[in-house]
Enzyme design. Sequence first.
Site, mmCIF file in Angstrom:
data_model
loop_
_atom_site.group_PDB
_atom_site.id
_atom_site.type_symbol
_atom_site.label_atom_id
_atom_site.label_comp_id
_atom_site.label_asym_id
_atom_site.label_seq_id
_atom_site.Cartn_x
_atom_site.Cartn_y
_atom_site.Cartn_z
ATOM 1 C CG ASP A 9 -2.002 0.885 1.129
ATOM 2 O OD1 ASP A 9 -2.964 0.983 0.290
ATOM 3 O OD2 ASP A 9 -1.880 1.926 1.920
ATOM 4 C CE1 TYR B 246 -4.609 7.658 0.421
ATOM 5 C CE2 TYR B 246 -4.019 7.908 2.653
ATOM 6 C CZ TYR B 246 -4.453 6.961 1.561
ATOM 7 O OH TYR B 246 -4.596 5.606 1.685
ATOM 8 C CG HIS C 190 -5.589 -2.941 -0.624
ATOM 9 N ND1 HIS C 190 -4.854 -2.578 -1.843
ATOM 10 C CD2 HIS C 190 -5.042 -2.576 0.492
ATOM 11 C CE1 HIS C 190 -3.991 -1.655 -1.314
ATOM 12 N NE2 HIS C 190 -4.206 -1.392 0.335
#
Length: 275
Positions: free
Chosen positions: A103, A201, A254
């Site tokens: 990730d 982010y 994921h």
Amino acid sequence: MRPDRLTVLEHLGLTFDVTDAGPVDGPPAVLLHGFPEDRSSWDAVSSCLHAAGLRTLAPDQRGYSPGARPAGTAAYRLEHLVGDVLALIDAAGVEQVHLVGHDWGGAVAWLTAAHHPDRVASLTVLSTPHPAALSRSMRHVDQLGRSWYIAAFQVPFLPERVFAAGFRSLLVGSGLPLEVAERHATRLARPEALRGPINWYRAMRSSDLPARRVTVPATYVWGSRDVALGRRAAELTREHVTGPYEFVELDASHWLPETEPDACAAAIVRRVSSV
């Protein structure tokens, strides 16, 4: 064989918690977790790597270690995240490591290998495509739809409050096992605990680290049922690696370190053994 032990990395006034385990003289592998995990996400993978003779160093990254939660978005720019990895390699007393990431940890691993190939003997990335491949895939509706949360995280303050309240159900819905989701949701139940991870982010756009091609031997492992990262970016990744490359597709979600540890460890060992 040494038992798992908690050590710390002091870097730029920050204190990072690191699990250092496996044979003391084994080839060193640095394991970088993703969002919203911590170093415990590697536990099952690490056990397999130790059995194969590797030493593992798994840090709680910037924003996750209690002693490494700087204020302000700028502290989470990509160049700082890569700098943390280089500091850990230096602290381990080695010239090179086998770098592994999942990730967000995968994104940092791609960039570290691209910009500092002299410090990376091999690269294995789980779930995350090369950053340039992901950027290219954003031109298509499929990946844009999968990445909705990136835009949501740009809003100041509010995402920490909203996601802290509903984190568990979101994680379970994306394929993370319930007991793991509950652990992470409990750890990040307060908005202030989520601020650092979400700032990764927010800092993306202001980061000053271009996505170069990777020249070191690399393996990319992707789950075909990944809700966040689609096939187009996975397939484009090959174009951004000039060294030896292997693509491994799994029928999985994921959360590969937690749900597919044996397959992930096998891919890592295969890559390490190739150099």
